[in-house]
Design a protein around this motif. Structure first.
Motif, mmCIF file in Angstrom:
data_model
loop_
_atom_site.group_PDB
_atom_site.id
_atom_site.type_symbol
_atom_site.label_atom_id
_atom_site.label_comp_id
_atom_site.label_asym_id
_atom_site.label_seq_id
_atom_site.Cartn_x
_atom_site.Cartn_y
_atom_site.Cartn_z
ATOM 1 N N ALA A 126 12.851 35.177 36.664
ATOM 2 C CA ALA A 126 13.305 35.580 35.333
ATOM 3 C C ALA A 126 12.766 34.636 34.267
ATOM 4 O O ALA A 126 12.298 35.076 33.206
ATOM 5 N N ARG A 127 12.810 33.322 34.527
ATOM 6 C CA ARG A 127 12.298 32.350 33.563
ATOM 7 C C ARG A 127 10.777 32.470 33.434
ATOM 8 O O ARG A 127 10.227 32.369 32.341
ATOM 9 N N LEU A 128 10.087 32.678 34.545
ATOM 10 C CA LEU A 128 8.630 32.811 34.499
ATOM 11 C C LEU A 128 8.222 34.041 33.702
ATOM 12 O O LEU A 128 7.306 33.977 32.862
ATOM 13 N N ALA A 129 8.870 35.176 33.946
ATOM 14 C CA ALA A 129 8.538 36.401 33.209
ATOM 15 C C ALA A 129 8.773 36.217 31.715
ATOM 16 O O ALA A 129 7.967 36.667 30.882
ATOM 17 N N ALA A 130 9.874 35.544 31.358
ATOM 18 C CA ALA A 130 10.169 35.313 29.942
ATOM 19 C C ALA A 130 9.119 34.405 29.310
ATOM 20 O O ALA A 130 8.694 34.624 28.170
ATOM 21 N N HIS A 131 8.691 33.391 30.035
ATOM 22 C CA HIS A 131 7.696 32.454 29.494
ATOM 23 C C HIS A 131 6.350 33.143 29.284
ATOM 24 O O HIS A 131 5.657 32.871 28.293
ATOM 25 N N LEU A 132 5.980 34.036 30.205
ATOM 26 C CA LEU A 132 4.683 34.703 30.111
ATOM 27 C C LEU A 132 4.725 35.923 29.202
ATOM 28 O O LEU A 132 3.665 36.447 28.824
ATOM 29 N N GLY A 133 5.922 36.394 28.866
ATOM 30 C CA GLY A 133 6.021 37.626 28.111
ATOM 31 C C GLY A 133 5.574 38.818 28.929
ATOM 32 O O GLY A 133 5.052 39.796 28.380
ATOM 33 N N GLY A 134 5.773 38.760 30.229
ATOM 34 C CA GLY A 134 5.355 39.841 31.123
ATOM 35 C C GLY A 134 6.386 40.054 32.212
ATOM 36 O O GLY A 134 7.591 40.022 31.953
ATOM 37 N N TRP A 135 5.933 40.232 33.441
ATOM 38 C CA TRP A 135 6.847 40.431 34.564
ATOM 39 C C TRP A 135 6.370 39.625 35.760
ATOM 40 O O TRP A 135 5.216 39.173 35.820
ATOM 41 N N VAL A 185 4.119 36.090 48.656
ATOM 42 C CA VAL A 185 3.142 36.334 47.583
ATOM 43 C C VAL A 185 3.891 36.416 46.260
ATOM 44 O O VAL A 185 4.959 37.041 46.173
ATOM 45 N N LEU A 186 3.338 35.766 45.233
ATOM 46 C CA LEU A 186 3.859 35.854 43.871
ATOM 47 C C LEU A 186 2.938 36.761 43.065
ATOM 48 O O LEU A 186 1.716 36.594 43.095
ATOM 49 N N ALA A 187 3.518 37.704 42.347
ATOM 50 C CA ALA A 187 2.752 38.576 41.452
ATOM 51 C C ALA A 187 3.233 38.372 40.024
ATOM 52 O O ALA A 187 4.444 38.293 39.777
ATOM 53 N N VAL A 188 2.292 38.250 39.083
ATOM 54 C CA VAL A 188 2.646 38.173 37.664
ATOM 55 C C VAL A 188 1.801 39.195 36.916
ATOM 56 O O VAL A 188 0.609 39.345 37.167
ATOM 57 N N GLY A 189 2.449 39.915 36.005
ATOM 58 C CA GLY A 189 1.752 40.906 35.204
ATOM 59 C C GLY A 189 1.839 40.550 33.729
ATOM 60 O O GLY A 189 2.934 40.286 33.208
ATOM 61 N N THR A 190 0.700 40.496 33.055
ATOM 62 C CA THR A 190 0.642 40.172 31.629
ATOM 63 C C THR A 190 -0.331 41.134 30.951
ATOM 64 O O THR A 190 -1.134 41.795 31.617
ATOM 65 N N ASP A 191 -0.262 41.176 29.630
ATOM 66 C CA ASP A 191 -1.151 42.082 28.904
ATOM 67 C C ASP A 191 -2.457 41.410 28.505
ATOM 68 O O ASP A 191 -3.291 42.025 27.839
ATOM 69 N N ALA A 192 -2.645 40.140 28.891
ATOM 70 C CA ALA A 192 -3.870 39.411 28.563
ATOM 71 C C ALA A 192 -4.056 38.292 29.582
ATOM 72 O O ALA A 192 -3.106 37.907 30.284
ATOM 73 N N PRO A 193 -5.285 37.756 29.697
ATOM 74 C CA PRO A 193 -5.499 36.639 30.620
ATOM 75 C C PRO A 193 -4.585 35.466 30.285
ATOM 76 O O PRO A 193 -4.222 35.244 29.128
ATOM 77 N N LEU A 194 -4.214 34.700 31.294
ATOM 78 C CA LEU A 194 -3.317 33.570 31.111
ATOM 79 C C LEU A 194 -3.996 32.459 30.328
ATOM 80 O O LEU A 194 -5.154 32.106 30.598
ATOM 81 N N GLY A 195 -3.267 31.892 29.366
ATOM 82 C CA GLY A 195 -3.747 30.715 28.663
ATOM 83 C C GLY A 195 -3.389 29.453 29.435
ATOM 84 O O GLY A 195 -2.866 29.508 30.556
ATOM 85 N N THR A 196 -3.636 28.307 28.800
ATOM 86 C CA THR A 196 -3.368 27.034 29.476
ATOM 87 C C THR A 196 -1.900 26.892 29.830
ATOM 88 O O THR A 196 -1.549 26.530 30.965
ATOM 89 N N ALA A 197 -1.004 27.175 28.872
ATOM 90 C CA ALA A 197 0.428 27.049 29.128
ATOM 91 C C ALA A 197 0.875 28.030 30.208
ATOM 92 O O ALA A 197 1.671 27.682 31.092
ATOM 93 N N GLY A 198 0.371 29.263 30.147
ATOM 94 C CA GLY A 198 0.723 30.250 31.164
ATOM 95 C C GLY A 198 0.238 29.853 32.532
ATOM 96 O O GLY A 198 0.932 30.046 33.538
ATOM 97 N N SER A 209 3.140 26.056 38.511
ATOM 98 C CA SER A 209 4.424 25.427 38.817
ATOM 99 C C SER A 209 5.279 26.366 39.661
ATOM 100 O O SER A 209 5.937 25.943 40.618
ATOM 101 N N ALA A 210 5.283 27.656 39.304
ATOM 102 C CA ALA A 210 6.063 28.630 40.065
ATOM 103 C C ALA A 210 5.561 28.736 41.496
ATOM 104 O O ALA A 210 6.356 28.811 42.443
ATOM 105 N N VAL A 211 4.242 28.725 41.676
ATOM 106 C CA VAL A 211 3.671 28.787 43.023
ATOM 107 C C VAL A 211 4.117 27.574 43.846
ATOM 108 O O VAL A 211 4.521 27.703 45.010
ATOM 109 N N ALA A 212 4.063 26.387 43.230
ATOM 110 C CA ALA A 212 4.462 25.179 43.942
ATOM 111 C C ALA A 212 5.945 25.216 44.312
ATOM 112 O O ALA A 212 6.334 24.885 45.445
ATOM 113 N N LEU A 213 6.790 25.630 43.368
ATOM 114 C CA LEU A 213 8.230 25.660 43.628
ATOM 115 C C LEU A 213 8.585 26.714 44.671
ATOM 116 O O LEU A 213 9.408 26.467 45.568
ATOM 117 N N LEU A 214 7.978 27.889 44.577
ATOM 118 C CA LEU A 214 8.266 28.934 45.557
ATOM 119 C C LEU A 214 7.728 28.572 46.932
ATOM 120 O O LEU A 214 8.336 28.898 47.956
#
Length: 533
Positions: A159-168, A238-251, A257-262
């Motif tokens: 939930a926190r990751l999706a909110a940070h990325l503005g995606g899912w 497996v972790l999947a993230v969906g965004t409307d644009a390529p990930l920037g540095t912060a993303g 970080s999510a991959v490491a924690l999971l």
């Protein structure tokens, strides 16, 4: 926010004037570069603001300027800064026209603004943007860590990751099933990515793949990134993230970080599962040693409920014993199904085998049976297509039993497994063996060899044309030694049949009065008989 040409134009100290490409000033600027070469393209990476005084080009030549500007645009140069008062008192019209035709932003740089001031401004803005991205990344890391430690665990982290990325975001387990998604509507999209997740799981970890908007689960222009989880070569999730644009540095920081924690969570869960597996193996050994009381004491709350009601014993083996083979998938299937149904299951690897003790009528048994039947169907299709199929997983399933009959259940499963192997089946249940005929069990090379050796002398005798001893023996045994009935079946006199049976005894050196001999001969005849006999 990334530095743009508009930011530089609005920088009051630089005093830049836009001469062309005013509609493209929102383009991000990666760097500012000074070059007086007639062709600076080989030294461009794309995204630069190129600064020139036109020392080595004829900026008043229209054709030359069109070629020059066209090369810059193709190289990804985002803007051109032209210093006036050095080689030209004003920006030549030929350059302005060429830039306008190609849509390249052209900025006039006054003499009192050195190129160094522009490059410093760009450098400071890029550094500030990178600092902001790193800071935001570290803040996201802290938020994700707190979420991972929350009672909801992975669900809160997603939930926190999706909110940070503005995606899912979505999480898949070792079997490829979706176990959590955020927001809730993302579960449907994530489920559609099953084939892509399966292909990623088949690759050694760590692995990743980016799916474009045309992928099965990428709806509405999503860009989907899949990342494998696990510290070893085997993918644990497996972790999947969906965004409307390529990930920037912060993303990117957030996703890493999510991959490491999971991965940490998954490996910690795996370590706990390994400890539970060792305990389960001890419980199984006690059950098979006919010590149900000790087994129940050791099982405790973890496996105790499994011993309070009827269970099934399942023994499986396969030629491909690796974790990614059918045997490993079967074990994962049992554990995943039991976990979803909140029921206990005991999965114990034994060399090239896996033993499963699961609740009778429960989800784990049903999942294993379904998986084995799927494998069998796939194997059958391959046999029809290719004329043969490679040996794969074989499963033997016991009848329902309780702790006191665990040893019996284990032997039932082993017997069913043996039959499955001989028949080329992926699954055989004990009930199928117990209620069926013993004749199919004779379809074994060792049994056929014994039968051929026992009856060879009779077949050789018949081959000389001196009698039909094999057919006579079969008829006599089929009629339970009744001379008249057997002779009638053969169409001969009963004295002729009596003579033939004496010849059988002489040739074999065995007495037909012995019931064990009659049994062995009957089974030998069945083992060597054709399908219609």
């Amino acid at each position: 926010m990334p530095l743009t040409l508009a930011s530089l134009v609005n920088h009051s100290a630089l005093r830049l004037t836009v001469l062309a490409g005013a509609d493209r000033l929102d383009t991000p600027v990666r760097w500012a570069h000074v070059s007086e070469l007639a062709d600076p393209v080989p030294w461009m990476d794309g995204g630069e603001l190129l600064l020139i005084t036109a020392m080595k080009i004829d900026a008043a030549d229209g054709e030359e300027m069109r070629r020059y500007v066209r090369r810059l645009v193709r190289a990804g140069v985002v803007g051109l800064g032209f210093a006036v008062g050095v080689n030209y008192d004003e920006v030549p019209g030929a350059l302005v026209e060429a830039a306008a035709e190609e849509g390249l932003p052209l900025l006039e740089v006054p003499r009192r603004t050195p190129f160094l001031a522009i490059t410093k401004a760009v450098s400071a803005a890029v550094a500030a943007d990178q600092y902001h991205a790193v800071t935001a990344g570290f803040e996201a890391q802290r938020e994700l860590t707190r979420a991972a430690l929350a009672p909801e665990g992975p669900a809160a982290l997603l939930a926190r990751l999706a909110a940070h990325l503005g995606g899912w975001a979505a999480l898949y387990d070792a079997s490829g099933a979706v176990v959590a998604a955020a927001p809730n509507w993302a579960a449907r999209r994530a489920a559609r990515l099953g084939p892509d997740v399966k292909r990623l799981r088949e690759r050694p970890a760590p692995a990743s793949v980016v799916l474009g908007p045309d992928a099965a689960g990428a709806e509405g222009g999503d860009r989907v990134e899949l990342q494998s989880l696990g510290s070893g070569r085997r993918t644990r999730g497996v972790l999947a993230v969906g965004t409307d644009a390529p990930l920037g540095t912060a993303g990117r920081y957030a996703v890493n970080s999510a991959v490491a924690l999971l991965t940490l969570t998954t490996e910690r869960s795996r370590a706990l599962q390994d400890a539970e597996a060792r305990l389960g193996a001890a419980v199984l050994r006690m059950l098979l040693a006919d010590e149900p009381g000790h087994a129940r004491a050791v099982a405790g709350e973890l496996y105790g409920a499994l011993l309070d009601e009827p269970f099934r014993m399942l023994v499986a083996e396969a030629a491909d014993t690796g974790p990614e083979g059918e045997l490993g998938t079967l074990a994962d299937t049992a554990e995943t199904a039991a976990s979803r149904a909140a029921e206990p299951v005991l999965v114990v690897p034994e060399g090239e085998r896996v033993v499963v003790l699961a609740r009778d009528g429960g989800a784990a048994v049903a999942a294993c049976v379904a998986y084995a039947r799927t494998v069998e169907a796939r194997r059958g299709a391959a046999a029809e297509r290719d004329g043969g199929a490679e040996p794969g997983v074989a499963v033997g399933l016991s009848a329902p039993a309780g702790p006191a009959a665990a040893g019996t259940a284990f032997h039932q499963a082993e017997q069913a497994l043996s039959v499955a192997r001989r028949r080329g089946r992926a699954l055989v249940e004990h009930e199928e063996v117990a209620t069926g005929s013993v004749v199919p069990l004779l379809a074994d090379d060792a049994v056929r060899a014994f039968a051929d050796g026992l009856l060879r002398a009779l077949y050789e005798h018949d081959a000389t044309g001196r009698g039909d001893l094999v057919a006579s023996l079969r008829a006599w045994l089929a009629r339970h030694g009744q001379w008249d009935a057997a002779a009638a079946d053969l169409g001969v006199h009963r004295h002729t049949l009596r003579y033939r049976m004496r010849r059988v005894e002489e040739i074999l050196g065995r007495s037909l009065d012995d019931p064990d001999v009659r049994m062995e001969l009957w089974l030998a005849l069945k083992a060597t008989a054709g399908p219609s006999q």
